[in-house]
Design an enzyme around this catalytic site. Sequence first.
Site, PDB file in Angstrom:
ATOM      1  N   CYS A 133       7.629  -5.469  -6.270  1.00 25.35           N
ATOM      2  CA  CYS A 133       6.790  -6.622  -6.334  1.00 25.35           C
ATOM      3  C   CYS A 133       6.697  -7.412  -7.547  1.00 25.35           C
ATOM      4  O   CYS A 133       5.996  -6.672  -8.601  1.00 25.35           O
ATOM      5  CB  CYS A 133       5.498  -6.153  -5.680  1.00 25.35           C
ATOM      6  SG  CYS A 133       4.157  -7.682  -5.842  1.00 25.35           S
ATOM      7  N   CYS A 136       3.297  -8.481  -8.698  1.00 24.73           N
ATOM      8  CA  CYS A 136       2.293  -7.460  -9.206  1.00 24.73           C
ATOM      9  C   CYS A 136       3.106  -6.744 -10.651  1.00 24.73           C
ATOM     10  O   CYS A 136       1.915  -6.401 -11.569  1.00 24.73           O
ATOM     11  CB  CYS A 136       2.351  -6.295  -8.226  1.00 24.73           C
ATOM     12  SG  CYS A 136       2.298  -6.569  -6.494  1.00 24.73           S
ATOM     13  N   ASP A 137       4.195  -6.685 -10.787  1.00 26.60           N
ATOM     14  CA  ASP A 137       4.699  -5.790 -11.947  1.00 26.60           C
ATOM     15  C   ASP A 137       5.369  -6.789 -13.229  1.00 26.60           C
ATOM     16  O   ASP A 137       5.760  -6.016 -14.102  1.00 26.60           O
ATOM     17  CB  ASP A 137       5.563  -4.746 -11.357  1.00 26.60           C
ATOM     18  CG  ASP A 137       4.766  -3.738 -10.525  1.00 26.60           C
ATOM     19  OD1 ASP A 137       3.500  -3.566 -10.734  1.00 26.60           O
ATOM     20  OD2 ASP A 137       5.303  -3.064  -9.676  1.00 26.60           O
TER      21      ASP A 137
HETATM   22  C1  LIG Z   1       4.907  -0.233  -5.625  1.00 24.10           C
HETATM   23  C2  LIG Z   1       3.898  -1.293  -5.166  1.00 24.10           C
HETATM   24  C3  LIG Z   1       3.265  -1.844  -6.125  1.00 24.10           C
HETATM   25  C4  LIG Z   1       2.249  -2.747  -5.707  1.00 24.10           C
HETATM   26  N1  LIG Z   1       1.315  -3.143  -6.797  1.00 24.10           N
HETATM   27  C5  LIG Z   1       0.349  -4.221  -6.529  1.00 24.10           C
HETATM   28  C6  LIG Z   1      -0.425  -4.682  -7.407  1.00 24.10           C
HETATM   29  O1  LIG Z   1      -0.523  -4.164  -8.578  1.00 24.10           O
HETATM   30  N2  LIG Z   1      -1.362  -5.663  -7.113  1.00 24.10           N
HETATM   31  C7  LIG Z   1      -1.438  -6.007  -6.006  1.00 24.10           C
HETATM   32  O2  LIG Z   1      -2.536  -6.761  -5.729  1.00 24.10           O
HETATM   33  N3  LIG Z   1      -0.738  -5.648  -4.922  1.00 24.10           N
HETATM   34  C8  LIG Z   1       0.084  -4.465  -5.226  1.00 24.10           C
HETATM   35  N4  LIG Z   1       1.252  -4.125  -4.143  1.00 24.10           N
HETATM   36  C9  LIG Z   1       0.946  -4.785  -2.771  1.00 24.10           C
HETATM   37  C10 LIG Z   1      -0.270  -3.810  -2.203  1.00 24.10           C
HETATM   38  O3  LIG Z   1       0.069  -2.749  -2.198  1.00 24.10           O
HETATM   39  C11 LIG Z   1      -0.132  -4.315  -0.552  1.00 24.10           C
HETATM   40  O4  LIG Z   1      -0.305  -5.663  -0.249  1.00 24.10           O
HETATM   41  C12 LIG Z   1      -1.532  -3.519   0.064  1.00 24.10           C
HETATM   42  O5  LIG Z   1      -1.689  -2.259  -0.087  1.00 24.10           O
HETATM   43  C13 LIG Z   1      -1.476  -4.281   1.636  1.00 24.10           C
HETATM   44  O6  LIG Z   1      -2.712  -3.386   2.072  1.00 24.10           O
HETATM   45  P1  LIG Z   1      -2.701  -3.052   3.688  1.00 24.10           P
HETATM   46  O7  LIG Z   1      -4.098  -2.359   3.831  1.00 24.10           O
HETATM   47  O8  LIG Z   1      -2.496  -4.304   4.404  1.00 24.10           O
HETATM   48  O9  LIG Z   1      -1.648  -2.071   3.891  1.00 24.10           O
HETATM   49  P2  LIG Z   1      -1.218  -0.604   3.281  1.00 24.10           P
HETATM   50  O10 LIG Z   1      -1.522  -0.742   1.856  1.00 24.10           O
HETATM   51  O11 LIG Z   1       0.293  -0.788   3.277  1.00 24.10           O
HETATM   52  O12 LIG Z   1      -1.823   0.505   3.993  1.00 24.10           O
HETATM   53  C14 LIG Z   1      -1.519   0.724   5.398  1.00 24.10           C
HETATM   54  C15 LIG Z   1      -1.841   2.080   5.560  1.00 24.10           C
HETATM   55  O13 LIG Z   1      -1.800   2.243   7.060  1.00 24.10           O
HETATM   56  C16 LIG Z   1      -1.113   3.569   7.481  1.00 24.10           C
HETATM   57  N5  LIG Z   1      -0.619   3.542   8.723  1.00 24.10           N
HETATM   58  C17 LIG Z   1       0.375   2.845   9.072  1.00 24.10           C
HETATM   59  N6  LIG Z   1       0.721   3.362  10.450  1.00 24.10           N
HETATM   60  C18 LIG Z   1      -0.153   4.275  11.009  1.00 24.10           C
HETATM   61  C19 LIG Z   1      -0.412   4.921  11.915  1.00 24.10           C
HETATM   62  N7  LIG Z   1       0.299   4.871  13.075  1.00 24.10           N
HETATM   63  N8  LIG Z   1      -1.450   5.962  12.035  1.00 24.10           N
HETATM   64  C20 LIG Z   1      -2.232   5.977  10.913  1.00 24.10           C
HETATM   65  N9  LIG Z   1      -2.108   5.251   9.908  1.00 24.10           N
HETATM   66  C21 LIG Z   1      -0.956   4.502   9.710  1.00 24.10           C
HETATM   67  C22 LIG Z   1      -0.394   3.788   6.260  1.00 24.10           C
HETATM   68  O14 LIG Z   1       0.258   4.923   6.142  1.00 24.10           O
HETATM   69  C23 LIG Z   1      -0.954   3.112   5.026  1.00 24.10           C
HETATM   70  O15 LIG Z   1      -1.930   4.138   4.690  1.00 24.10           O
HETATM   71  C24 LIG Z   1       2.042  -3.336  -4.451  1.00 24.10           C
HETATM   72  C25 LIG Z   1       3.003  -2.897  -3.387  1.00 24.10           C
HETATM   73  C26 LIG Z   1       3.880  -1.847  -3.722  1.00 24.10           C
HETATM   74  C27 LIG Z   1       4.730  -1.218  -2.683  1.00 24.10           C
END
Ligand SMILES: Cc1cc2nc3c(=O)[nH]c(=O)nc-3n(C[C@H](O)[C@H](O)[C@H](O)COP(=O)(O)OP(=O)(O)OC[C@H]3O[C@@H](n4cnc5c(N)ncnc54)[C@H](O)[C@@H]3O)c2cc1C
Length: 330
Positions: A133, A136-137
């Site tokens: 990302c 982000c980084d």
């Molecule tokens: C390496 C990295 C660094 C990042 N750094 C930043 C940053 O500095 N700042 C920023 O704003 N954003 C950052 N992001 C982006 C940010 O992490 C995402 O936009 C955000 O986490 C999305 O949130 P979400 O809740 O939609 O999904 P996610 O964070 O992906 O969470 C989804 C959850 O659902 C769970 N899940 C999936 N399927 C199932 C199932 N069948 N049963 C139960 N649970 C399930 C997963 O295991 C996970 O825990 C980064 C992303 C990455 C990969």
Amino acid sequence: MRDIIIIGSGPAGFTAAIYAARAELKPLLIASSVEIGGELMNTTEVENFPGFPEGIMGPDLMGQMQQQAERFGTEVVYDDVVELELDGPVKRVKLGNGGVEEARAIIYATGSAYRKLGLPEEEVLSGHGLSWCATCDGFFFRQKTIAVVGGGDSAMEEATFLTRFADKVYVLHRRDELKASKIMQQRAFDNEKIEFVWNVEVTQIHGTEAVTGVTLRDTVTGELRALDLDGLFVAIGNDPRTHLVHDKLDLTPEGTIAVDGRSSRTSVPGVFAAGDVIDPHYRQAVTAAGSGTVAALDAEHYLAALDDAGAADEEPASAEASVAELAVAN
Ligand SMILES: Cc1cc2nc3c(=O)[nH]c(=O)nc-3n(C[C@H](O)[C@H](O)[C@H](O)COP(=O)(O)OP(=O)(O)OC[C@H]3O[C@@H](n4cnc5c(N)ncnc54)[C@H](O)[C@@H]3O)c2cc1C
């Protein structure tokens, strides 16, 4: 039967839980059995989440979100959802342990997964010079030499964006032509900080504490060579985690779950979706958190309308009919 089950423990799921719990809906949040806390568990410093002027470590931020959700009465289950029944007024959620939970509304917040290179070093170096990302980084790579892996629009966008910070950005692509649109390609070709390395695959990422370089394999000759780097960005695609709902909810052409306008309402009444799983563009922690808020408020209104419809009926119509009416009203 519960009012709300939230699936997913990232910023979208926990924020939805905070709102639903504070509305006294006693949500059950299914957090997954292994990836509790979502994508931010894979990173180190988060500097762009409002409220933390000094930054915060990704796992600490997610721990605090969970504490806040639990403080108001969210029940968290550490298991995976393996099957869903979403039609009708009672939604059924089957867990990996064989148990079945039922609710009147579901918030689906399973996020999306950045595609990985499939190298063992990825697990260790994520957040230590290896990123998915640029938004982000990128800031951490001022005056550094870095590389972006990929050949599509997002790789071109990331590489161009990263030249704001880095002195040099290599684009590593396994073919000799790009998939990216002509305009995105041209923008990257015109940028003097970007250098294309054609016909290469990354076969190893070097570094123990942080990325120091990569080994590249020439996809034509098979030759190996090393490239010194301070950071590596992987931009080879992103897959919304929709496998449980492929045949149950409408999806967009980008593969995310389709929602109605700015709401979280999916094609099935009583099922709401939030976070990266509905978002092909922004995919940030704070946008996911905002989207979780929308889902909790939509679900709350849906349940209140369902209750009103039930109370208004002396001889209530079937719940199925109420839900159908609500779908129209919504
Ligand atoms: C390496 C990295 C660094 C990042 N750094 C930043 C940053 O500095 N700042 C920023 O704003 N954003 C950052 N992001 C982006 C940010 O992490 C995402 O936009 C955000 O986490 C999305 O949130 P979400 O809740 O939609 O999904 P996610 O964070 O992906 O969470 C989804 C959850 O659902 C769970 N899940 C999936 N399927 C199932 C199932 N069948 N049963 C139960 N649970 C399930 C997963 O295991 C996970 O825990 C980064 C992303 C990455 C990969």
